[in-house]
Design a protein around this motif. Structure first.
Motif, PDB file in Angstrom:
ATOM      1  N   GLU A  29       0.827  -1.207   0.000  1.00  0.00           N
ATOM      2  CA  GLU A  29       0.000   0.000   0.000  1.00  0.00           C
ATOM      3  C   GLU A  29       0.865   1.262   0.000  1.00  0.00           C
ATOM      4  O   GLU A  29       0.538   2.251  -0.652  1.00  0.00           O
ATOM      5  CB  GLU A  29      -0.948   0.012   1.207  1.00  0.00           C
ATOM      6  N   ARG A  30       1.978   1.226   0.754  1.00  0.00           N
ATOM      7  CA  ARG A  30       2.881   2.391   0.781  1.00  0.00           C
ATOM      8  C   ARG A  30       3.607   2.549  -0.548  1.00  0.00           C
ATOM      9  O   ARG A  30       3.871   3.670  -0.973  1.00  0.00           O
ATOM     10  CB  ARG A  30       3.892   2.271   1.918  1.00  0.00           C
ATOM     11  N   SER A  33       1.054   4.152  -2.859  1.00  0.00           N
ATOM     12  CA  SER A  33       0.846   5.578  -2.587  1.00  0.00           C
ATOM     13  C   SER A  33       2.081   6.410  -2.947  1.00  0.00           C
ATOM     14  O   SER A  33       1.978   7.617  -3.145  1.00  0.00           O
ATOM     15  CB  SER A  33       0.476   5.792  -1.118  1.00  0.00           C
ATOM     16  N   THR A  37       2.212   2.388  -8.931  1.00  0.00           N
ATOM     17  CA  THR A  37       0.836   1.923  -9.087  1.00  0.00           C
ATOM     18  C   THR A  37       0.752   0.507  -9.650  1.00  0.00           C
ATOM     19  O   THR A  37      -0.281  -0.145  -9.494  1.00  0.00           O
ATOM     20  CB  THR A  37       0.048   2.878  -9.994  1.00  0.00           C
TER      21      THR A  37
END
Length: 126
Positions: A29-30, A33, A37
């Motif tokens: 997820e980090r 972000s 992508t």
């Protein structure tokens, strides 16, 4: 040319080591972000595997030649990195992210140069 190969190898190893460690230690997820992508298309395990392969390639690009132990692993590590970067380019093309694949292409060219030089005229066996 040997000096040029060492410089390119060192830069390549540093870049790939940094990218690989990032993929291994950061949660998916980090990474997403932070602009990676492409990780949304892959499982956590697959992202970690890519990171581990990059770390191993970085080690294989430098350590065998420095230690004079099986320096044939240098061009083999470069070959492995060429394959990983081809995969990265394919992923970016499939995701229509041609504008963000420049780093993968640069690393691919650098790895191909090291592979050519160390398998060919500037191998450690000559």
């Amino acid at each position: 040319m040997n000096v040029v190969l060492w410089v390119v190898t060192g830069l390549l190893a540093a870049a790939v080591l940094a990218a690989g460690v990032l993929k291994v230690v950061r949660p998916r997820e980090r990474l997403q972000s932070a602009g990676m992508t492409w990780v949304e298309d892959f499982s956590d395990g697959m992202v970690k595997l890519v990171g581990v392969l990059e770390v191993l390639a970085a080690i294989g690009l430098v350590l065998p030649a420095l230690l004079h132990i099986a320096p044939v692993f240098v061009p083999l590590a470069a070959l492995g990195l060429v394959l990983v970067m081809i995969g990265a380019v394919v992923v970016h093309l499939r995701r229509s992210e041609a504008s963000t694949m420049a780093p993968a292409v640069v690393l691919l060219v650098m790895a191909a140069f090291v592979m050519w030089g160390r398998f060919g005229p500037y191998s450690f066996t000559s």
